[in-house]
Write an enzyme that holds these catalytic residues in place. Structure first.
Site, PDB file in Angstrom:
ATOM      1  N   MET A  35      -2.689  -6.279 -20.699  1.00 15.87           N
ATOM      2  CA  MET A  35      -3.574  -7.453 -20.609  1.00 15.87           C
ATOM      3  C   MET A  35      -4.156  -7.649 -22.001  1.00 15.87           C
ATOM      4  O   MET A  35      -5.338  -7.350 -22.275  1.00 15.87           O
ATOM      5  CB  MET A  35      -4.672  -7.185 -19.554  1.00 15.87           C
ATOM      6  CG  MET A  35      -4.116  -7.208 -18.145  1.00 15.87           C
ATOM      7  SD  MET A  35      -5.160  -6.361 -16.932  1.00 15.87           S
ATOM      8  CE  MET A  35      -4.596  -4.686 -17.113  1.00 15.87           C
ATOM      9  N   HIS A  92       0.661  -2.018 -17.927  1.00 13.74           N
ATOM     10  CA  HIS A  92       0.301  -3.406 -17.627  1.00 13.74           C
ATOM     11  C   HIS A  92      -0.535  -3.905 -18.810  1.00 13.74           C
ATOM     12  O   HIS A  92      -1.704  -3.536 -18.942  1.00 13.74           O
ATOM     13  CB  HIS A  92      -0.474  -3.422 -16.298  1.00 13.74           C
ATOM     14  CG  HIS A  92      -1.035  -4.757 -15.932  1.00 13.74           C
ATOM     15  ND1 HIS A  92      -1.944  -4.913 -14.905  1.00 13.74           N
ATOM     16  CD2 HIS A  92      -0.824  -6.005 -16.427  1.00 13.74           C
ATOM     17  CE1 HIS A  92      -2.265  -6.194 -14.798  1.00 13.74           C
ATOM     18  NE2 HIS A  92      -1.611  -6.872 -15.718  1.00 13.74           N
ATOM     19  N   ASP A 127      -1.097  -6.333  -7.457  1.00 17.61           N
ATOM     20  CA  ASP A 127      -2.117  -5.549  -8.163  1.00 17.61           C
ATOM     21  C   ASP A 127      -3.489  -6.186  -7.977  1.00 17.61           C
ATOM     22  O   ASP A 127      -3.706  -7.323  -8.388  1.00 17.61           O
ATOM     23  CB  ASP A 127      -1.746  -5.508  -9.659  1.00 17.61           C
ATOM     24  CG  ASP A 127      -2.694  -4.652 -10.486  1.00 17.61           C
ATOM     25  OD1 ASP A 127      -3.582  -3.991  -9.913  1.00 17.61           O
ATOM     26  OD2 ASP A 127      -2.526  -4.648 -11.725  1.00 17.61           O
ATOM     27  N   GLY A 128      -4.396  -5.409  -7.369  1.00 15.15           N
ATOM     28  CA  GLY A 128      -5.788  -5.843  -7.292  1.00 15.15           C
ATOM     29  C   GLY A 128      -6.318  -5.954  -5.875  1.00 15.15           C
ATOM     30  O   GLY A 128      -5.783  -6.704  -5.054  1.00 15.15           O
ATOM     31  N   GLY A 129      -7.329  -5.133  -5.583  1.00 11.45           N
ATOM     32  CA  GLY A 129      -8.026  -5.255  -4.299  1.00 11.45           C
ATOM     33  C   GLY A 129      -7.257  -4.722  -3.103  1.00 11.45           C
ATOM     34  O   GLY A 129      -7.593  -5.037  -1.964  1.00 11.45           O
ATOM     35  N   ASP A 141      -3.391   0.432 -17.104  1.00  8.80           N
ATOM     36  CA  ASP A 141      -3.931  -0.893 -17.405  1.00  8.80           C
ATOM     37  C   ASP A 141      -4.508  -0.950 -18.809  1.00  8.80           C
ATOM     38  O   ASP A 141      -5.579  -0.396 -19.080  1.00  8.80           O
ATOM     39  CB  ASP A 141      -5.047  -1.228 -16.401  1.00  8.80           C
ATOM     40  CG  ASP A 141      -4.504  -1.547 -15.025  1.00  8.80           C
ATOM     41  OD1 ASP A 141      -3.642  -2.447 -14.920  1.00  8.80           O
ATOM     42  OD2 ASP A 141      -4.930  -0.899 -14.050  1.00  8.80           O
ATOM     43  N   HIS A 188       0.392   3.533 -12.953  1.00  9.96           N
ATOM     44  CA  HIS A 188       0.195   2.177 -13.467  1.00  9.96           C
ATOM     45  C   HIS A 188      -0.959   2.221 -14.466  1.00  9.96           C
ATOM     46  O   HIS A 188      -2.104   2.511 -14.098  1.00  9.96           O
ATOM     47  CB  HIS A 188      -0.145   1.257 -12.278  1.00  9.96           C
ATOM     48  CG  HIS A 188      -0.476  -0.150 -12.638  1.00  9.96           C
ATOM     49  ND1 HIS A 188       0.488  -1.128 -12.837  1.00  9.96           N
ATOM     50  CD2 HIS A 188      -1.681  -0.765 -12.827  1.00  9.96           C
ATOM     51  CE1 HIS A 188      -0.107  -2.277 -13.124  1.00  9.96           C
ATOM     52  NE2 HIS A 188      -1.422  -2.088 -13.124  1.00  9.96           N
ATOM     53  N   GLY A 207      -6.245   0.988  -7.176  1.00 13.22           N
ATOM     54  CA  GLY A 207      -7.181   1.655  -8.085  1.00 13.22           C
ATOM     55  C   GLY A 207      -8.328   2.274  -7.317  1.00 13.22           C
ATOM     56  O   GLY A 207      -8.281   3.427  -6.893  1.00 13.22           O
ATOM     57  N   SER A 208      -9.399   1.460  -7.086  1.00 10.76           N
ATOM     58  CA  SER A 208     -10.608   1.989  -6.436  1.00 10.76           C
ATOM     59  C   SER A 208     -10.355   2.456  -5.005  1.00 10.76           C
ATOM     60  O   SER A 208     -11.122   3.250  -4.475  1.00 10.76           O
ATOM     61  CB  SER A 208     -11.717   0.928  -6.465  1.00 10.76           C
ATOM     62  OG  SER A 208     -11.240  -0.298  -5.936  1.00 10.76           O
ATOM     63  N   GLY A 215     -11.471  -2.964 -12.287  1.00  8.39           N
ATOM     64  CA  GLY A 215     -11.130  -2.459 -10.967  1.00  8.39           C
ATOM     65  C   GLY A 215     -12.213  -2.821  -9.966  1.00  8.39           C
ATOM     66  O   GLY A 215     -13.293  -3.287 -10.340  1.00  8.39           O
ATOM     67  N   GLY A 216     -11.925  -2.633  -8.679  1.00  8.80           N
ATOM     68  CA  GLY A 216     -12.929  -2.784  -7.642  1.00  8.80           C
ATOM     69  C   GLY A 216     -13.261  -4.204  -7.230  1.00  8.80           C
ATOM     70  O   GLY A 216     -14.271  -4.439  -6.579  1.00  8.80           O
ATOM     71  N   GLY A 233      -9.198  -7.776 -15.338  1.00  9.86           N
ATOM     72  CA  GLY A 233     -10.396  -7.496 -16.123  1.00  9.86           C
ATOM     73  C   GLY A 233     -11.135  -6.240 -15.707  1.00  9.86           C
ATOM     74  O   GLY A 233     -11.767  -5.594 -16.516  1.00  9.86           O
TER      75      GLY A 233
HETATM   76  C1  DX5 Z   1      -7.113  -5.342 -12.908  1.00  8.98           C
HETATM   77  C2  DX5 Z   1      -6.098  -4.223 -13.038  1.00  8.98           C
HETATM   78  C3  DX5 Z   1      -5.794  -3.550 -11.742  1.00  8.98           C
HETATM   79  C4  DX5 Z   1      -7.007  -3.015 -11.045  1.00  8.98           C
HETATM   80  C5  DX5 Z   1      -6.682  -2.283  -9.776  1.00  8.98           C
HETATM   81  O1  DX5 Z   1      -7.315  -5.950 -14.111  1.00  8.98           O
HETATM   82  O2  DX5 Z   1      -4.883  -4.706 -13.543  1.00  8.98           O
HETATM   83  O3  DX5 Z   1      -4.749  -2.611 -11.881  1.00  8.98           O
HETATM   84  O4  DX5 Z   1      -7.800  -2.235 -11.872  1.00  8.98           O
HETATM   85  O5  DX5 Z   1      -7.860  -1.765  -9.249  1.00  8.98           O
HETATM   86  P1  DX5 Z   1      -8.385  -2.095  -7.783  1.00  8.98           P
HETATM   87  O6  DX5 Z   1      -7.361  -1.551  -6.827  1.00  8.98           O
HETATM   88  O7  DX5 Z   1      -9.687  -1.373  -7.721  1.00  8.98           O
HETATM   89  O8  DX5 Z   1      -8.507  -3.572  -7.663  1.00  8.98           O
HETATM   90 ZN    ZN Z   2      -2.932  -3.498 -13.381  1.00  4.73          ZN
END
Ligand code: DX5
Ligand code: ZN
Length: 259
Positions: A103, A101, A214-216, A66, A64, A236-237, A179-180, A177
């Site tokens: 953005m 993805h 996606d996210g957290g 970003d 994935h 991600g993190s 990760g983490g 915006g």
């Molecule tokens: C946020 C991104 C995500 C994010 C995922 O803008 O689209 O893909 O980085 O990272 P974690 O899992 O750390 O939230």
């Molecule tokens: Zn993403």
């Protein structure tokens, strides 16, 4: 009464049948289990190739990527673009699935660069695209899969009319915006509604649209979103961090799904 099977033989056969049923359950569970795809935002970009190799060796086969252009996300982050994606495609070969993805403010004008870089699936934000059905048909016309992503606060209503044409629907569980960030559990209702809409679409012979979050997502909440009916979770993190290797982190997540 020689022809009657022995008590031991009958027990043995029964145990085999029960074990067979258990194995079948296991196979079906695995087939339905949620797939994990890494976001590379927390990677050391000087070591990106090795990190991606490590992920693939751990059993991952979906990446994935970003893309942020410094304009669309609130914190004005810039990540990377088609040049890096092209290098990743060349490194991993044709068999690894790559989604981008986007953005960015101008996905409608620039999607072709991501397609040419080797993306299998382009995911654009409903909030950033004027004519989504047109974008879907352009992507499909180029042989690229099409995904639509909604922010945590965006209702699903705007997406539902073109759900039958989408290869993937993505619900953000953080504000895009970086990760983490912390997971936003309030997206549950939207995820469950989308799951229902996709299931009824599939039951009626429609497209098998995938549902992504996606996210957290980490090992403590992966099973929660799997229970909501998510097909693919971006991590991600929770996967790429200092605490453990990608493979160890992936095992923690997949183990948490089996409990
Ligand atoms: C946020 C991104 C995500 C994010 C995922 O803008 O689209 O893909 O980085 O990272 P974690 O899992 O750390 O939230
Ligand atoms: Zn993403």
């Amino acid at each position: 009464m020689d022809w009657l099977p022995s008590y031991q033989y009958v027990c043995y056969q029964l145990v085999s049948i029960i074990e067979g049923i258990e194995n079948l359950h296991h196979i079906l569970d695995n087939e339905q289990s949620m797939e994990i795809t890494p976001s590379i935002l927390t990677a050391d970009f000087c070591r990106l190739g090795e990190t991606i190799d490590e992920a693939l060796n751990a059993g991952i086969n979906w990446l994935h990527l970003d893309v942020m252009d410094g304009n669309w996300v609130e914190n004005r982050t810039i990540t990377f673009g088609p040049a890096l994606i092209k290098s990743i495609r060349e490194r991993v070969g044709p068999d690894v699935f790559i989604d981008c993805h986007l953005m960015i403010t101008n996905a409608e004008q620039t999607w072709e660069q991501y397609a040419n870089a080797g993306a299998d699936l382009v995911i654009a934000h409903i909030e950033a695209v004027d004519d989504f059905p047109k974008l879907i048909s352009e992507l499909h016309g180029s042989g690229i899969q099409s995904g639509c992503v909604i922010n945590p606060d965006t209702p699903i209503d705007g997406l539902l009319p073109f759900l039958p044409e989408l290869d993937l629907a993505l619900v953000m569980s953080v504000v895009p915006g970086k990760g983490g960030q912390s997971f936003i559990p309030e997206v549950e209702g939207k995820v469950r509604s989308l799951r229902e809409a996709i299931d009824s679409q599939i039951e009626n012979g429609g497209r098998e649209t995938k549902l992504m979050i996606d996210g957290g997502i980490k090992d403590h909440n992966a099973s929660v979103v799997a229970g909501w009916g998510i097909d693919i979770a971006v991590v991600g993190s929770g996967l790429i961090n200092e605490k453990a290797s990608i493979s160890e982190n992936l095992v923690s997540i997949t183990n948490s799904l089996e409990i």
